[in-house]
Design a protein around this motif. Sequence first.
Motif, PDB file in Angstrom:
ATOM      1  N   ARG A 123       0.848  -1.188   0.000  1.00 28.25           N
ATOM      2  CA  ARG A 123       0.000   0.000   0.000  1.00 28.25           C
ATOM      3  C   ARG A 123       0.887   1.242   0.000  1.00 28.25           C
ATOM      4  O   ARG A 123       1.905   1.301   0.669  1.00 28.25           O
ATOM      5  CB  ARG A 123      -0.886   0.029   1.248  1.00 28.25           C
ATOM      6  N   ILE A 124       0.471   2.220  -0.768  1.00 26.29           N
ATOM      7  CA  ILE A 124       1.229   3.467  -0.835  1.00 26.29           C
ATOM      8  C   ILE A 124       0.406   4.554  -0.159  1.00 26.29           C
ATOM      9  O   ILE A 124      -0.767   4.734  -0.463  1.00 26.29           O
ATOM     10  CB  ILE A 124       1.518   3.856  -2.296  1.00 26.29           C
ATOM     11  N   ASP A 125       1.061   5.267   0.739  1.00 24.37           N
ATOM     12  CA  ASP A 125       0.388   6.350   1.433  1.00 24.37           C
ATOM     13  C   ASP A 125       0.542   7.618   0.606  1.00 24.37           C
ATOM     14  O   ASP A 125       1.621   8.218   0.532  1.00 24.37           O
ATOM     15  CB  ASP A 125       0.996   6.518   2.829  1.00 24.37           C
ATOM     16  N   ILE A 126      -0.529   8.015  -0.067  1.00 22.30           N
ATOM     17  CA  ILE A 126      -0.513   9.179  -0.960  1.00 22.30           C
ATOM     18  C   ILE A 126      -0.189  10.448  -0.182  1.00 22.30           C
ATOM     19  O   ILE A 126       0.525  11.329  -0.664  1.00 22.30           O
ATOM     20  CB  ILE A 126      -1.890   9.335  -1.669  1.00 22.30           C
ATOM     21  N   ALA A 127      -0.660  10.554   1.032  1.00 20.99           N
ATOM     22  CA  ALA A 127      -0.424  11.764   1.833  1.00 20.99           C
ATOM     23  C   ALA A 127       1.064  11.961   2.086  1.00 20.99           C
ATOM     24  O   ALA A 127       1.573  13.080   2.027  1.00 20.99           O
ATOM     25  CB  ALA A 127      -1.184  11.683   3.152  1.00 20.99           C
ATOM     26  N   SER A 128       1.802  10.881   2.346  1.00 25.89           N
ATOM     27  CA  SER A 128       3.230  11.017   2.616  1.00 25.89           C
ATOM     28  C   SER A 128       3.977  11.436   1.347  1.00 25.89           C
ATOM     29  O   SER A 128       4.967  12.154   1.410  1.00 25.89           O
ATOM     30  CB  SER A 128       3.809   9.720   3.186  1.00 25.89           C
TER      31      SER A 128
END
Length: 135
Positions: A123-128
């Motif tokens: 999973r990729i954290d878009i916010a980071s």
Amino acid sequence: MANNRPFTRLDLERKIKEIFGIEKITHLIDTQITRFVRDKGWSFKDIAIALIYYYVEKDGDISKGHGGIGIVPYIMDEAQTWFKAEARRQAEQIEASEAYKDRLTYDIICTKTIKRKKITRPRIDIASIKEENDD
């Protein structure tokens, strides 16, 4: 020629134009058609078959015709024999393919259940990512 309506003079003329690559039937060709039908008793379809046989099937030289269809009387018997053999061959192919088609009816049944492995992707954290690009 595959439908049930009669093969007319216009059909023959269209076929001649197609074979010879011309836009208009010449006076010579017109006269020859009339003579073949009147004197020889050939149908327009017979003449077309002879021309197709000679110029399309046998790849005859159009330039040797001197702008006419005078070759027709010399090849009519051979063309008719070819046409009958071709019609017979096509009928046999259709009959064979129909018989073959009837034999090729198979029901394929899968007796084993196949379970697929679930692929877990990180999973990729878009916010980071946004925060890192803002710097």
